[in-house]
Design a protein around this motif. Structure first.
Motif: not given
Length: 260
Positions: A69-77, A12-20, A126-127
């Motif tokens: 999550v707003t940066k396409e190149d960071q999603w790819i990486f 599983a890949f989870i964004s915004g996973a540092a808290q909450g 992301g998708t």
């Protein structure tokens, strides 16, 4: 250590996973046998949660990656790195999100665009870039954290209402795309109401912790706000093969608010 559980073998890949909610979902999936990649703008926070998960469930269970999550190149990486670290990606959870309240007449256009960028563009990006990995790791599941605010409007949160409604409908479009492609990849949205996470800090500052919980809880038919595990359990169900015939659906975790 291998944990046999409801999502044993899932990656599983989870964004915004540092808290909450993101951290709660990562812990829950790991406790049920999944490998988890925690991605967050707060990389140090994601690393700390990953280390905690590894300590509980064994080294190599959790990984952490920096992600705006707003940066396409960071999603790819980040997805490429997560695929390599976990040996695949079979579950994608879009959890990162923000809210900026205000009147539609007074809100700066920049605030509107920022909320839409973080909450909606992130799900698109992301998708778009995860599906190539998920194709190789079927069955798969995409879980998008929307909100009850995507189904019920308020007078003072136009970008949040609009963005979470967009996530709701985009989840259905993704579900139909995957089905049309003949992929065993499902897409669903979760719609929480008030959950006891840092997103409620602004209310705590005004009313104190117990006062904030009481004030918000009075708006919920069940009489109290939710806990992170309430959403994590919903995500666990949708990530697992127990929900193999559920796609294009919305799961409300709202204490009955939407029934009123």
């Amino acid at each position: 250590m291998t944990v046999a559980g409801r999502v044993a073998g899932k990656k599983a890949f989870i964004s915004g996973a540092a808290q909450g909610l993101g951290a709660a979902m990562a812990r829950k999936l790991a406790s049920e046998g999944a490998k988890v990649s925690l991605a967050d703008l707060n990389h140090a926070g994601a690393q700390a949660v990953a280390a905690e998960i590894d300590a509980a469930f064994g080294a190599g269970t959790a990984f952490a990656f920096p992600l705006d999550v707003t940066k396409e190149d960071q999603w790819i990486f980040a997805l490429e790195e997560a695929d390599a670290a976990m040996g695949g990606v079979s579950v994608l959870i879009h959890n990162a999100g923000i809210s900026i309240p205000g009147s539609i007449e007074e809100m700066p256009f920049e605030d509107w665009k920022r909320v839409m960028e973080v909450n909606v563009d992130s799900v698109f990006l992301g998708t778009k870039h995860a599906l190539k990995y998920m194709r190789q790791n079927q069955p798969g599941s995409i879980v998008n954290i929307s909100s009850i605010a995507g189904l019920i409007a308020a007078h003072n949160m136009p970008p949040y209402n609009a963005s979470k409604a967009a996530v709701w409908m985009l989840s259905k479009g993704i579900a139909l795309h995957c089905a049309r492609q003949g992929l065993d990849i499902r897409s669903n949205s979760i719609h929480p109401t008030f959950i006891d996470t840092p997103i409620l800090d602004k209310y705590r500052e005004q009313f104190g912790d117990e006062g904030a919980k009481a004030k918000l809880g009075r708006q919920v038919p069940l009489g109290h706000i939710g806990e992170p595990d309430d959403v994590a359990n919903a995500a666990l169900y949708l990530a697992s093969d127990e929900s193999k015939f559920v796609t294009g659906a919305e799961l409300k975790v709202d204490g009955g608010i939407s029934a009123m």
